[in-house]
Design a protein around this motif. Structure first.
Motif, mmCIF file in Angstrom:
data_model
loop_
_atom_site.group_PDB
_atom_site.id
_atom_site.type_symbol
_atom_site.label_atom_id
_atom_site.label_comp_id
_atom_site.label_asym_id
_atom_site.label_seq_id
_atom_site.Cartn_x
_atom_site.Cartn_y
_atom_site.Cartn_z
ATOM 1 N N ASN A 72 -26.473 -17.997 -4.940
ATOM 2 C CA ASN A 72 -27.655 -18.493 -5.638
ATOM 3 C C ASN A 72 -28.616 -19.182 -4.681
ATOM 4 O O ASN A 72 -29.840 -19.128 -4.879
ATOM 5 C CB ASN A 72 -27.231 -19.475 -6.738
ATOM 6 C CG ASN A 72 -26.539 -18.782 -7.890
ATOM 7 O OD1 ASN A 72 -26.987 -17.737 -8.352
ATOM 8 N ND2 ASN A 72 -25.440 -19.345 -8.366
ATOM 9 N N SER A 101 -26.225 -24.129 -10.633
ATOM 10 C CA SER A 101 -26.828 -24.756 -11.814
ATOM 11 C C SER A 101 -28.349 -24.739 -11.743
ATOM 12 O O SER A 101 -29.020 -24.692 -12.777
ATOM 13 C CB SER A 101 -26.333 -26.202 -11.943
ATOM 14 O OG SER A 101 -24.927 -26.252 -12.038
ATOM 15 N N ARG A 109 -30.376 -22.417 -10.638
ATOM 16 C CA ARG A 109 -30.954 -21.141 -11.064
ATOM 17 C C ARG A 109 -30.822 -20.937 -12.561
ATOM 18 O O ARG A 109 -31.576 -20.156 -13.149
ATOM 19 C CB ARG A 109 -30.287 -19.978 -10.329
ATOM 20 C CG ARG A 109 -30.619 -19.906 -8.857
ATOM 21 C CD ARG A 109 -30.296 -18.537 -8.292
ATOM 22 N NE ARG A 109 -31.183 -17.518 -8.799
ATOM 23 C CZ ARG A 109 -30.793 -16.367 -9.353
ATOM 24 N NH1 ARG A 109 -29.502 -16.112 -9.495
ATOM 25 N NH2 ARG A 109 -31.667 -15.490 -9.770
ATOM 26 N N GLU A 110 -29.886 -21.611 -13.200
ATOM 27 C CA GLU A 110 -29.708 -21.463 -14.638
ATOM 28 C C GLU A 110 -30.615 -22.392 -15.444
ATOM 29 O O GLU A 110 -30.690 -22.266 -16.665
ATOM 30 C CB GLU A 110 -28.242 -21.740 -15.010
ATOM 31 C CG GLU A 110 -27.262 -20.747 -14.399
ATOM 32 C CD GLU A 110 -25.819 -21.109 -14.701
ATOM 33 O OE1 GLU A 110 -25.602 -22.184 -15.326
ATOM 34 O OE2 GLU A 110 -24.916 -20.344 -14.322
ATOM 35 N N ARG A 111 -31.271 -23.336 -14.802
ATOM 36 C CA ARG A 111 -32.123 -24.282 -15.509
ATOM 37 C C ARG A 111 -33.571 -23.813 -15.508
ATOM 38 O O ARG A 111 -33.997 -23.038 -14.655
ATOM 39 C CB ARG A 111 -32.049 -25.674 -14.848
ATOM 40 C CG ARG A 111 -30.672 -26.308 -14.890
ATOM 41 C CD ARG A 111 -30.745 -27.730 -14.365
ATOM 42 N NE ARG A 111 -29.463 -28.400 -14.429
ATOM 43 C CZ ARG A 111 -29.280 -29.685 -14.142
ATOM 44 N NH1 ARG A 111 -30.298 -30.440 -13.782
ATOM 45 N NH2 ARG A 111 -28.073 -30.230 -14.222
#
Length: 358
Positions: free
Chosen positions: A130, A180, A182-184
């Motif tokens: 990521n 985390s 990249r998921e936010r």
């Protein structure tokens, strides 16, 4: 001639020293060092130390050229870190190999634990991948002001392969793993154009002078130094928006008319303070104008179907207290009415008796 011919071997008759004979002392010293206990560890330590020294030299050598050629600071720092870590790893492998360690034995020994190691390293590997995507996609850069989905706002301090470091507005550091990150949902206030559009809703009464209220709201925002007060239209995508503050009638509410102010802030670093300044000026301008801020209120209307509203003073309150006390003792108006009915029924009987006696 014979003497000259014989003199040549005398001058050059000494045999040349062989390279092996010169290296014998070094070889003997190395063998003696190798016989010492813990020599393998010393070899590895010395090799790593040399690798650290060489890595620092390489970083100083390629640091500036890389910074000049690579425009993005995060990518340049990643390249420099890669060179440093790679140099140290190569030195470590060289030292381990010089100590006589066989990598085939390591591969065979760790084959049994490959599944466990894979499970343990999965999050770390995910963060590395990521991190590469973040560096490639360029959603934000070092120095940008960003806001996370939970409302945390700050400046990007550093971007590495494993994590992203954020320096928040509360003067604290927030380290977020790249997996985390990249998921936010991340809002970048510093991407390309730093001008940020903000909104303020103002609710005024229906009796207010609406055109005057709109002019006062726009003038209040224009008087703030941090607000863009005019100029060319600001382009967002394929659309263009007015640069000066713009107040429009948004909707008709239950308690008043909702006016919506849209204005542009020059820098996104003090958005809350700018909004507070604009609200303060609006409040001051409305104080001397025919404009009233609306608030939720209700009117109670009584008619013939609403019953009777009793509003009394101390006398009525004492009477109500006596009535309540009588009901608590088992006495009340209902018993008095019953006694009155019995008295009324007894009176005709007496009269009938008198009539019959007569």
């Amino acid at each position: 001639m014979a003497q000259s011919a014989g003199a040549a071997p005398a001058s050059g008759g000494l045999p040349d020293p062989l390279p092996g004979q010169l290296l014998d002392p070094v070889t003997n010293a190395a063998s003696r060092l190798g016989a010492l206990p813990g020599s393998e560890v010393m070899v590895v330590v010395v090799s790593v130390a040399l690798g650290v020294v060489v890595s620092k030299f390489l970083v100083r050598l390629i640091g500036r050229p890389v910074a000049r050629r690579v425009s993005r600071q995060s990518v340049a720092q990643t390249i420099v870190r890669g060179v440093r870590v790679g140099t140290i790893v190569i030195a470590l492998l060289f030292g381990v190999s010089a100590a006589g360690f066989q990598f085939t034995d390591l591969l065979v020994g760790t084959a049994v634990f490959s599944a466990v190691i894979g499970i343990i390293l999965a999050p770390i590997v995910g963060n590395f991948i990521n991190g590469v995507f973040i560096l490639a996609d360029q959603p934000f850069e070092i120095g940008d002001m960003i806001q996370l989905e939970n409302g945390t706002t700050g400046f990007v301090e550093d971007i590495t392969i494993r994590y992203t470091k954020i320096f928040t507005l509360d003067n604290t550091f927030l380290v977020v793993p790249n997996g985390s990150m990249r998921e936010r949902d991340v809002t970048n206030f510093s991407a390309e154009d730093e001008r940020t559009r903000r909104t303020i809703d103002v609710l005024v009464t229906y009796e207010s002078d609406i055109p005057q209220a709109r002019r006062l709201i726009e003038r209040s925002a224009r008087d703030c130094d941090a607000v863009v007060d005019g100029g060319p239209d600001i382009r967002v995508g394929v659309a263009r928006y007015v640069a000066s503050p713009d107040c429009r009638l948004h909707e008709f509410g239950d308690d008043g008319i909702l006016l919506r102010l849209r204005y542009w802030v020059k820098k996104p670093y003090k958005l809350s303070k700018v909004q507070s300044d604009v609200n303060t000026v609006i409040r001051e301008r409305f104080a001397d104008a025919d404009v009233e801020l609306a608030y939720p209120h209700r009117h109670l209307v009584f008619d013939d179907t609403s019953g009777v509203a009793r509003v009394g003073g101390p006398a009525s309150e004492s009477a109500a207290g006596e009535a309540a006390g009588g009901r608590s003792r088992g006495e009340g108006p209902r018993d008095d009415v019953a006694h009155d009915d019995d008295a009324d029924n007894g009176a005709p009987d007496a009269e009938n008796g008198d009539d019959s006696g007569a």
